[in-house]
Write a protein that holds these residues in place. Structure first.
Motif, short mmCIF file in Angstrom:
data_model
loop_
_atom_site.label_atom_id
_atom_site.label_comp_id
_atom_site.label_asym_id
_atom_site.label_seq_id
_atom_site.Cartn_x
_atom_site.Cartn_y
_atom_site.Cartn_z
N GLY A 8 0.80 -1.23 0.00
CA GLY A 8 0.00 0.00 0.00
C GLY A 8 0.82 1.27 0.00
O GLY A 8 0.31 2.35 -0.19
N LYS A 9 2.18 1.13 0.23
CA LYS A 9 3.03 2.31 0.23
C LYS A 9 4.07 2.17 -0.88
O LYS A 9 4.57 1.08 -1.15
CB LYS A 9 3.74 2.46 1.58
N VAL A 10 4.41 3.27 -1.51
CA VAL A 10 5.39 3.22 -2.59
C VAL A 10 6.78 3.11 -1.99
O VAL A 10 7.17 3.90 -1.14
CB VAL A 10 5.29 4.49 -3.47
N ALA A 11 7.52 2.10 -2.40
CA ALA A 11 8.88 1.93 -1.89
C ALA A 11 9.81 2.95 -2.54
O ALA A 11 9.61 3.37 -3.67
CB ALA A 11 9.35 0.51 -2.19
N LYS A 56 13.58 -0.86 10.88
CA LYS A 56 13.81 0.13 9.81
C LYS A 56 15.11 -0.20 9.09
O LYS A 56 16.19 -0.19 9.69
CB LYS A 56 13.88 1.54 10.43
N LEU A 57 15.01 -0.52 7.80
CA LEU A 57 16.19 -0.92 7.04
C LEU A 57 16.64 0.12 6.02
O LEU A 57 17.66 -0.08 5.35
CB LEU A 57 15.93 -2.24 6.31
N LYS A 58 15.91 1.22 5.89
CA LYS A 58 16.30 2.25 4.91
C LYS A 58 17.73 2.73 5.23
O LYS A 58 18.03 3.13 6.36
CB LYS A 58 15.32 3.43 4.95
N GLY A 68 19.69 -18.39 -1.07
CA GLY A 68 19.05 -19.36 -1.97
C GLY A 68 18.62 -18.70 -3.26
O GLY A 68 19.37 -17.94 -3.89
N PRO A 69 17.36 -18.93 -3.69
CA PRO A 69 16.89 -18.34 -4.96
C PRO A 69 16.58 -16.85 -4.87
O PRO A 69 16.24 -16.23 -5.88
CB PRO A 69 15.64 -19.15 -5.28
N GLY A 70 16.63 -16.25 -3.67
CA GLY A 70 16.55 -14.79 -3.57
C GLY A 70 15.20 -14.19 -3.22
O GLY A 70 14.99 -13.00 -3.47
N GLY A 71 14.30 -14.96 -2.61
CA GLY A 71 12.99 -14.40 -2.22
C GLY A 71 13.12 -13.31 -1.18
O GLY A 71 12.65 -12.17 -1.37
N ILE A 72 13.79 -13.61 -0.05
CA ILE A 72 13.99 -12.60 1.01
C ILE A 72 14.89 -11.49 0.49
O ILE A 72 14.72 -10.31 0.85
CB ILE A 72 14.56 -13.26 2.28
N LEU A 77 16.05 -5.71 -0.56
CA LEU A 77 16.39 -4.63 -1.50
C LEU A 77 15.26 -3.62 -1.62
O LEU A 77 15.49 -2.42 -1.72
CB LEU A 77 16.72 -5.23 -2.87
N SER A 78 14.03 -4.10 -1.55
CA SER A 78 12.88 -3.20 -1.66
C SER A 78 12.71 -2.32 -0.42
O SER A 78 11.98 -1.33 -0.47
CB SER A 78 11.60 -4.02 -1.88
N ALA A 79 13.37 -2.69 0.67
CA ALA A 79 13.34 -1.85 1.88
C ALA A 79 14.34 -0.70 1.79
O ALA A 79 14.50 0.06 2.74
CB ALA A 79 13.63 -2.70 3.12
N ASP A 80 15.03 -0.58 0.62
CA ASP A 80 15.94 0.54 0.33
C ASP A 80 17.16 0.54 1.24
O ASP A 80 17.52 1.55 1.84
CB ASP A 80 15.19 1.88 0.43
N VAL A 81 17.81 -0.62 1.34
CA VAL A 81 19.04 -0.72 2.14
C VAL A 81 20.19 -0.04 1.41
O VAL A 81 20.16 0.14 0.19
CB VAL A 81 19.39 -2.19 2.44
#
Length: 354
Positions: A8-11, A56-58, A68-72, A77-81
Motif C-alpha cells: 500500500g506504500k510506494v517503496a 527500519k532498514l532504509k 538461496g533463490p533470492g525471495g527474502i 532490497l525493496s526496503a531501500d538498504v
C-alpha cells in the motif's frame, strides 16, 4: 514488477522487471537438497513480513545468510538498504543472485562461502561501529536458515555476542532468523515451560529474544514436516550472567544433562568422582538453589548464582574447570574394555542415562 517494502506504500527503491523467484528456480533448474535441509520461500508477502520484523532498514547495511533463490533478498532490497551482503554456500544459487545484483547496481555483494566459518569482522565499513552501550548499529543479519545449520550457528553467534567479536564487533547487531517452530519455542521458553532448555538460558542471558510469528510448513517448497518461526534477537547491554561464555555454557549444559531428574543430578557432573557429593552440596547451598527442582524450573537468577559460585570454586581449584564428565566416562569405559577384553562389559547406569 515492483516489490514494495510495505503493502500500500510506494517503496523508495524499485527493482526493475525480473523473473519471479519460481521462474528463477525453473530457469536455473534449482532443486532444494534434502541433505542440506533446504526449503524455499516463494511467497513475497511472507518474505516482506520477515524483513519488516528486522525494523527500519532504509540506508542500513544487511547481511543475508543463505539467500538461496533470492525471495527474502528481493524484500530486503525493496526496503531501500544501503548495502546487502549475501553469503551463499551453494554455488547453484549464485547465477540467480547475480541477476538480482545487476538489477540493483552497487547495492549487492555476493560471497560464496560458509557462514559457520566466514569472518564477519571486516564485512561492514568501520564508520558503522558503535559503543556497546549505544543503540544498535545500522547493521542487520537476516536469514531463512537451513534446519541443520540454525542451532550451531546461533550458539556460535551467542558466543560472539559474549565476546563482542564477529558481527558484534560493530556493536549490538540485531538478527532476524528462521528456526524450526520447536527450536524457536526453546529459544523463548520461560522457567517451568516444557521447552525450557540450554538454548533458552544461553540466548536469554545475552539477548532480548522475540518469537515474532509462525510460517506454516506448506508455505515452503518443498514442504518441511514442521512449521517455521521467525525470531528476532537484540543483544543486551549487560548479560544477565556476568561470566565467560565457556563457563556459563558448561554449567547450563551440565544442569540440563539429566533433564527429567532433580537438578542436583546434572550439577554433580561438574565435579570429579572424588568429593563429588560434598562439592555438589557446597555449590547448591552457596548458590541457594533447591536441589529437588527440575532443570527447566530454574530461573535465570538461580543459574546466575550457580555460575558465580562455580566460578569461585574454579578460582580456588584451577583444575576443576578442565574436568569433563563425558570424557571421564569414556576413559573409564576404555579401561574396563582393556581389563575385560574377553567379554563385552555392560553399560553403567550413568552411561545408560546419558
Amino acid at each position: 514488477f515492483c516489490i514494495m517494502a510495505v503493502p500500500g506504500k510506494v517503496a523508495a527503491f524499485h527493482l526493475p522487471p525480473l523473473p519471479t523467484v519460481g521462474e528463477i528456480i525453473k530457469l536455473f533448474r534449482l532443486k532444494a537438497q534434502k541433505q542440506l535441509s533446504q526449503n524455499f520461500l516463494l511467497d513475497l508477502r511472507l518474505t516482506d513480513k520477515i524483513v519488516r520484523q528486522a525494523g527500519k532498514l532504509k540506508n542500513a547495511y544487511v547481511c543475508e545468510v543463505g539467500p538461496g533463490p533470492g525471495g527474502i533478498t528481493r524484500s530486503i532490497l525493496s526496503a531501500d538498504v544501503e548495502q546487502l551482503l549475501l553469503i551463499e554456500k551453494d554455488t547453484r544459487f549464485i547465477p540467480g543472485l547475480q541477476m538480482l545484483s545487476e538489477a540493483a547496481p552497487g547495492k549487492v555483494r555476493i560471497v560464496h562461502g560458509d557462514i559457520l566459518t566466514y569472518k564477519m569482522e571486516k564485512a561492514f565499513p568501520k564508520h558503522l561501529k558503535k559503543n556497546w552501550e549505544d543503540e544498535p548499529p545500522d547493521i542487520h543479519i537476516i536469514g531463512n536458515l537451513p534446519f541443520s545449520v540454525s542451532t550451531p550457528l546461533i550458539i556460535k553467534w551467542l558466543e560472539n555476542i559474549s565476546k563482542k567479536d564477529g558481527p558484534f564487533i560493530y556493536g549490538r547487531t540485531q538478527m532476524t532468523l528462521t528456526f524450526q517452530k520447536e527450536v524457536a519455542e526453546r529459544l523463548t521458553a520461560n522457567p517451568g515451560g516444557k521447552q525450557r532448555s540450554r538454548l533458552s538460558i544461553m540466548s536469554q542471558h545475552l539477548c532480548t529474544v522475540e518469537n515474532c510469528f509462525v510460517i506454516p510448513g506448506q508455505a515452503f517448497v518443498p514442504k518441511p514436516e514442521v512449521d517455521v518461526a521467525v525470531v528476532h534477537f537484540t543483544p543486551l547491554v549487560q548479560p544477565k550472567i556476568q561470566q565467560p561464555f565457556e563457563l556459563v555454557e558448561k554449567v547450563v549444559r551440565s544442569v540440563f544433562q539429566f533433564r527429567r531428574k532433580y537438578c542436583f543430578r546434572g550439577i554433580q557432573t561438574l565435579f570429579p568422582e572424588s568429593g563429588r557429593l560434598k562439592r555438589t552440596e557446597q555449590l547448591m547451598m552457596t548458590a541457594n538453589v533447591d536441589p529437588t527442582l527440575r532443570p527447566f524450573q530454574l530461573s535465570m537468577s538461580q543459574f546466575r548464582n550457580l555460575c558465580n559460585t562455580y566460578r569461585k570454586m574454579c578460582d580456588e581449584d584451577p583444575s576443576l574447570f578442565a574436568y569433563n564428565y563425558r570424557e571421564d566416562l569414556r576413559q573409564k569405559k576404555k579401561m574396563r574394555n582393556v581389563l575385560r577384553s574377553s567379554d563385552q562389559p555392560e553399560q553403567t547406569g550413568e552411561e545408560n542415562e546419558l
